[in-house]
Design a protein around this motif. Structure first.
Motif, short mmCIF file in Angstrom:
data_model
loop_
_atom_site.label_atom_id
_atom_site.label_comp_id
_atom_site.label_asym_id
_atom_site.label_seq_id
_atom_site.Cartn_x
_atom_site.Cartn_y
_atom_site.Cartn_z
N GLU A 64 0.85 -1.18 0.00
CA GLU A 64 0.00 0.00 0.00
C GLU A 64 0.89 1.23 0.00
O GLU A 64 1.72 1.40 0.90
CB GLU A 64 -0.92 0.02 1.22
N LEU A 69 -2.74 0.47 -4.18
CA LEU A 69 -2.08 -0.82 -4.17
C LEU A 69 -1.07 -0.88 -5.31
O LEU A 69 -1.39 -0.53 -6.45
CB LEU A 69 -3.10 -1.95 -4.33
N ALA A 117 -6.14 -8.23 1.04
CA ALA A 117 -6.14 -6.89 0.45
C ALA A 117 -7.59 -6.44 0.30
O ALA A 117 -8.47 -7.25 0.00
CB ALA A 117 -5.44 -6.89 -0.91
#
Length: 215
Positions: A64, A69, A117
């Motif tokens: 991150e 991302l 994620a």
């Protein structure tokens, strides 16, 4: 009409291939956060409900950086901190499992202990009206509503338009399902009511805007 099958979302892109998938843990957490939004806000820092997936860090390294991302992968063309523009963040497996168990969930013994994620999507798909943001998932809730979904393909585009008096208005362009007739006035009114209702449920700022400004 599908019965006795598991349906999961995959997280993938053309340039990076399949990257992650929903699992028993991620789907369970999403369901918990839908019923207890305050818990999701503590994880995501906002009320939006993103996609939540698990990934294998031996094939895809995900970081991150600045709320986005970035991916590193030994690929046909090696990718190093490659940014596809998706907003999101990371959660460790141990933290996710603890959250799931706090909400009453139980994981199977052989569940993969892989990191998670969360993915909000790309910020340039966000529509702005009266200074507030409307996100793709807010609009998607309307296209998936059983009252109108049979008429729609699921594709929608939002933009900020203006009335004749130059007041802002939200404009949603919808693609019809194959073979669906062009909506008549009554169906169009139903669709409008559904979107206002669903977006109000999904977005507290929009709900307050509707309360203050009305139609």
């Amino acid at each position: 009409g599908i019965d006795r099958r598991r349906i999961v979302n995959k997280y993938a892109s053309i340039d990076n291939g399949p990257m992650a998938t929903e699992t028993e843990l991620t789907m369970g957490l999403r369901q918990q956060f839908m019923h207890e939004p305050h818990r999701g806000i503590k994880v995501y820092g906002q009320e939006r409900q993103p996609s939540l997936v698990q990934y294998n860090p031996t094939t895809h390294s995900i970081e991150e950086v600045g709320g986005e991302l970035v991916f590193t992968r030994d690929h046909g063309v090696p990718l190093v901190r490659y940014n596809i523009g998706d907003n999101g963040g990371l959660v460790s497996f141990s933290a996710a499992r603890a959250l799931f168990e706090q909400g009453g969930g139980t994981l199977s013994a052989n569940h993969p202990q892989l990191p998670l994620a969360y993915v909000f999507g790309r910020s340039h798909h966000t529509a702005t009206i009266y200074g507030l943001n409307l996100y793709p998932e807010n609009v998607r809730a309307g296209t998936e509503d059983p009252r109108i979904r049979k008429y729609l393909s699921g594709k929608a585009m939002t933009m900020t338009g203006y009335t004749d008096t130059m007041d802002q208005q939200l404009e949603i362009t919808l693609e019809l399902a194959p073979g669906a007739a062009i909506p008549n006035t009554a169906l169009a009114a139903t669709m409008q009511a559904v979107f206002v209702e669903k977006m109000s449920e999904q977005n507290s700022e929009y709900r307050e805007l509707v309360r203050q400004i009305g139609k």
